[in-house]
Structure formats: structure tokens, C-alpha cells
Scaffold this active site. Structure first.
Site, PDB file in Angstrom:
ATOM      1  N   HIS A  54      -1.133 -11.152 -26.179  1.00 56.18           N
ATOM      2  CA  HIS A  54       0.005 -11.829 -26.785  1.00 56.18           C
ATOM      3  C   HIS A  54       0.432 -13.080 -26.018  1.00 56.18           C
ATOM      4  O   HIS A  54       1.420 -13.712 -26.378  1.00 56.18           O
ATOM      5  CB  HIS A  54       1.185 -10.856 -26.901  1.00 56.18           C
ATOM      6  CG  HIS A  54       0.921  -9.734 -27.842  1.00 56.18           C
ATOM      7  ND1 HIS A  54       1.310  -9.734 -29.162  1.00 56.18           N
ATOM      8  CD2 HIS A  54       0.265  -8.552 -27.665  1.00 56.18           C
ATOM      9  CE1 HIS A  54       0.922  -8.618 -29.755  1.00 56.18           C
ATOM     10  NE2 HIS A  54       0.288  -7.876 -28.858  1.00 56.18           N
ATOM     11  N   SER A 113       7.234   4.515   3.164  1.00 53.89           N
ATOM     12  CA  SER A 113       6.907   3.414   4.072  1.00 53.89           C
ATOM     13  C   SER A 113       5.977   3.963   5.141  1.00 53.89           C
ATOM     14  O   SER A 113       6.387   4.804   5.940  1.00 53.89           O
ATOM     15  CB  SER A 113       8.169   2.838   4.720  1.00 53.89           C
ATOM     16  OG  SER A 113       7.834   1.948   5.782  1.00 53.89           O
ATOM     17  N   GLY A 161       0.789  -1.217   0.000  1.00 52.69           N
ATOM     18  CA  GLY A 161       0.000   0.000   0.000  1.00 52.69           C
ATOM     19  C   GLY A 161       0.822   1.268   0.000  1.00 52.69           C
ATOM     20  O   GLY A 161       0.320   2.335  -0.379  1.00 52.69           O
ATOM     21  N   SER A 216       4.666   2.652   7.847  1.00 51.91           N
ATOM     22  CA  SER A 216       5.105   2.373   9.214  1.00 51.91           C
ATOM     23  C   SER A 216       6.492   2.928   9.503  1.00 51.91           C
ATOM     24  O   SER A 216       6.842   3.179  10.653  1.00 51.91           O
ATOM     25  CB  SER A 216       5.121   0.859   9.457  1.00 51.91           C
ATOM     26  OG  SER A 216       6.116   0.237   8.651  1.00 51.91           O
ATOM     27  N   ARG A 245      -2.708   0.386   3.131  1.00 52.63           N
ATOM     28  CA  ARG A 245      -3.538   0.381   1.919  1.00 52.63           C
ATOM     29  C   ARG A 245      -4.699   1.359   2.027  1.00 52.63           C
ATOM     30  O   ARG A 245      -5.283   1.743   1.008  1.00 52.63           O
ATOM     31  CB  ARG A 245      -4.059  -1.029   1.640  1.00 52.63           C
ATOM     32  CG  ARG A 245      -4.994  -1.582   2.704  1.00 52.63           C
ATOM     33  CD  ARG A 245      -5.278  -3.055   2.456  1.00 52.63           C
ATOM     34  NE  ARG A 245      -6.156  -3.645   3.449  1.00 52.63           N
ATOM     35  CZ  ARG A 245      -5.774  -4.073   4.647  1.00 52.63           C
ATOM     36  NH1 ARG A 245      -4.501  -3.950   5.022  1.00 52.63           N
ATOM     37  NH2 ARG A 245      -6.640  -4.620   5.484  1.00 52.63           N
ATOM     38  N   GLU A 292      -6.269  -8.235   0.122  1.00 49.90           N
ATOM     39  CA  GLU A 292      -6.079  -7.864   1.523  1.00 49.90           C
ATOM     40  C   GLU A 292      -7.387  -7.660   2.273  1.00 49.90           C
ATOM     41  O   GLU A 292      -7.531  -8.106   3.414  1.00 49.90           O
ATOM     42  CB  GLU A 292      -5.222  -6.599   1.617  1.00 49.90           C
ATOM     43  CG  GLU A 292      -3.780  -6.808   1.177  1.00 49.90           C
ATOM     44  CD  GLU A 292      -2.886  -5.654   1.572  1.00 49.90           C
ATOM     45  OE1 GLU A 292      -2.662  -5.447   2.782  1.00 49.90           O
ATOM     46  OE2 GLU A 292      -2.411  -4.939   0.661  1.00 49.90           O
ATOM     47  N   LYS A 345       5.906 -11.636   8.539  1.00 53.91           N
ATOM     48  CA  LYS A 345       6.844 -10.662   9.095  1.00 53.91           C
ATOM     49  C   LYS A 345       7.477 -11.172  10.379  1.00 53.91           C
ATOM     50  O   LYS A 345       8.687 -10.990  10.606  1.00 53.91           O
ATOM     51  CB  LYS A 345       6.127  -9.337   9.357  1.00 53.91           C
ATOM     52  CG  LYS A 345       5.774  -8.554   8.103  1.00 53.91           C
ATOM     53  CD  LYS A 345       5.088  -7.247   8.453  1.00 53.91           C
ATOM     54  CE  LYS A 345       4.770  -6.429   7.216  1.00 53.91           C
ATOM     55  NZ  LYS A 345       4.076  -5.162   7.552  1.00 53.91           N
TER      56      LYS A 345
END
Length: 359
Positions: free
Chosen positions: A254, A100, A58, A102, A152, A238, A348
Site C-alpha cells: 500500500h 535488559s 536484542g 546488561s 543479540r 550489528e 552510549k
């Protein structure tokens, strides 16, 4: 079932932290993001030949949208990096924008360290964390945006500053008219798609019901709308905890178009969403019409959603906002809280755990 999305108790039960509130208040978030960026002390660009925007998830989609929007007017090349490393071309004449939410995203922090070693100019957009600490220590500017959102759900804070900064640097012309058009379009869309609007009159709720039990396949034109399709896919992933796929036309014609044969049972569970825009190349528009004829016999169905508003900025975000609403309503139908992301949190934690010694 068709009236399920009109029940207030459904919203209270499945939206514990107000994800739908964030979507319904998106215009105000964009306004605040613009205000923060206009009040921010911004140094002029000096000898910059290349811009790299680093982020994940996000926090990166704002860069994708800025690149798509600015492609026709910005004289400098823009690259978006979702990884641990920056391109070899990054150096003293590169501006690296690290985004970022956070301030703790390990891939973005890794890019920050590498860009610093290469002597690049750096600017960060974050709520704080290690990224803000490092910028403060190293003397790089950083814009602090409000906390309390899922990354997000903070697109207004990750995109609007980029747009304003590019305008202030002279890389884009004055954006005031485009931004006002954006706000008008967002308000119109929110009035149509908000929870208070019943399903019978609410296109976002209707599309969520259509996608329930199917696998959404989102196709957009390669003419700047690729990140919009990617946003739809990521929001469904999410918020709805549901699988989805996105790709672009003409590239899809294609290769991927041949994949719609097998496995037949799985293909019949795919519901296609065409994201349309009047600015697509005339041949791209023609390709969508042919695609409908090819896919209708094999897919579970095809929905076509067309952008709204005056100007590219408004049109991009009209489709983004529709997708955000759809993803939350689909979460309610699947009895999922759109806010928590347990699989990502687990990943994480595993990555942050110490590596066991090899015996």
C-alpha cells in the site's frame, strides 16, 4: 571467493569472541533458558488485564516474538515498548516485564521507574546491573540469566523464559510439544548451516555470498513473522556492519511498493529476501507471487526462504536461525568481526557524558 567461508583461518581471524559459536549452540541456550524459567519461583497473576514488555535491541526481540507467537491464543493484550516511557494505560492492573541483558539499558530503566510509580506489577529478566539492584530493593521478582553474551546472541535467554512464564500463568496452553518440536528443528537447521558444512551444501553461506555487495531488503508476511524480518535486519546491521531494510506484506503493498522506481541505480543494488511460511493468509501468499513479478525486473535479485518444522514456534525460529547464520557469514565476507559494536558504544559514551554548561 566461493570457498572463502570454508576456511578455518577466516573464522579465527574475524570471529574473535565466538559469535558463530553462539549461533551453533543456540539449541542448548534455549534449553537452559527453559530450565531457568521452570525453576524460577513465579507468583500467579492477580487482576492483570494488560502486559507490557519493555526492552531495547536484542533484549526486546524476545518480546516481539512472544507477542507474535501468542497472538492467536493469549487472552490478554501484549504490548512491546522500545522507549523511555510506558503507555498511559499502564497502571495497577498491568504487568510490566522489563528485559535488559546488561541491566543498565537507560530506556528500560526509565520504563521501570515509571511503571513503579504507576503501581504496576513488575518482573525483570536480566544478568544483573542496576535493574537487578532496583528489583531487589523494591521487592520485585527478577530472573537472572547467564552473563558473557552479546544481548543479540542471548535470544534463547530472553525468549524462552517469556514463553514458559506465559504457559505457567495459564495464558498459553501446555507448550511441551511445541518446545520439543522447536529443539528438533533447531538441531536440523544447525546441522545444515554450521561452519563445518561446505558452501556447496550450505544455504546460509550461499545466501551470504549472494547478499555481499548488495543491500538486503527483507519482506515477511504480517501474520506473525514481522519480528522475524526485523531480526534479520538487526542481525545484519550489528553482525555484518551492513545496511539492511525490512517490512511486511500486505502493508508494503500500500506504499513502499511504489518506492522501487527511484533512484534507479540504488534500487538495482537491492537484493530481496522473501521469508515465507505456510501459515500466511492465502491472499498474502498470492501477494508474494505478484511481488516477485513486479520486483524481478528492477532488483538485483530475489531469494525465497521458507520456514521449516512442525508448529508455529519451530517455523518462526527456523527462519531466525538461518538469518543469524547468514549475518555472521556476511560479516566474514566483509572482513568484520561480528561481536564489537563500536558505533553503539560511542553513542552510549556520548549519552553518559556530562552535558556542558551553557555559557
Amino acid at each position: 571467493m566461493t570457498k572463502l567461508l570454508d576456511k578455518e583461518d577466516v573464522r579465527r581471524q574475524w570471529d574473535s569472541q565466538g559469535m558463530l559459536d553462539c549461533v551453533e549452540q543456540f539449541t542448548e541456550q534455549c534449553r537452559k533458558g527453559e530450565e531457568l524459567a521452570r525453576a524460577f519461583h513465579l507468583d500467579p497473576l492477580k487482576e492483570i488485564h494488560h502486559i507490557v514488555i519493555c526492552g531495547m535491541g536484542g533484549s526486546a526481540i524476545g518480546g516481539d516474538l512472544l507477542k507474535a507467537y501468542a497472538a492467536g491464543e493469549c487472552a490478554l493484550p501484549i504490548e512491546v515498548v522500545r522507549n523511555y516511557t510506558v503507555p498511559h494505560s499502564v497502571g495497577p492492573r498491568t504487568l510490566v516485564i522489563t528485559s535488559s541483558y546488561s541491566g543498565e539499558t537507560e530506556e528500560t530503566l526509565s520504563c521501570y521507574r515509571e511503571a513503579k510509580k504507576r503501581g504496576a506489577a513488575i518482573l525483570a529478566i536480566t544478568t544483573g546491573g542496576k535493574l537487578a539492584v532496583d528489583c531487589h530493593k523494591d521487592g520485585f521478582p527478577y530472573l537472572v540469566i547467564p552473563k558473557g553474551y552479546a544481548p543479540r546472541a542471548a535470544l534463547g535467554y530472553s525468549f524462552m523464559p517469556l514463553l514458559v512464564f506465559f504457559e505457567r500463568w495459564g495464558l498459553l496452553p501446555d507448550q511441551s510439544r511445541a518446545i520439543q518440536g522447536l529443539y528438533r528443528t533447531l538441531e536440523t537447521c544447525i546441522e545444515r548451516y554450521s561452519f563445518a558444512v561446505p558452501t556447496d551444501s550450505n544455504k546460509a553461506k550461499q545466501l551470504a555470498l549472494t547478499l555481499q555487495g548488495n543491500l538486503p531488503v527483507i519482506y515477511a508476511g504480517q501474520d506473525g513473522f514481522q519480528p522475524v524480518a526485523a531480526r534479520w535486519r538487526a542481525q545484519i546491521n550489528e553482525n555484518s556492519k551492513s545496511f539492511a531494510h525490512d517490512f511486511v506484506i500486505p502493508e508494503m503493498n500500500h506504499n513502499e511498493i511504489l518506492g522501487w522506481n527511484h533512484p534507479e541505480d540504488l534500487v538495482r543494488a537491492f537484493h530481496v529476501v522473501f521469508l515465507m511460511d505456510k501459515g500466511y493468509h492465502k491472499q498474502t501468499q498470492k501477494r508474494f507471487k505478484v511481488m516477485r513479478k513486479i520486483l524481478e525486473p528492477v532488483a538485483s535479485g530475489i531469494s525465497e526462504e521458507t520456514s521449516e518444522g512442525q508448529g508455529l514456534l519451530a517455523r518462526l525460529f527456523s527462519l531466525i536461525l538461518l538469518g543469524d547464520f547468514v549475518s555472521v557469514y556476511l560479516a566474514f565476507l566483509y572482513e568484520q568481526d561480528p561481536y564489537p559494536i563500536p558505533a553503539i558504544d560511542m553513542l552510549k559514551s556520548a549519552l553518559n557524558a556530562p552535558v556542558p554548561a551553557i555559557e
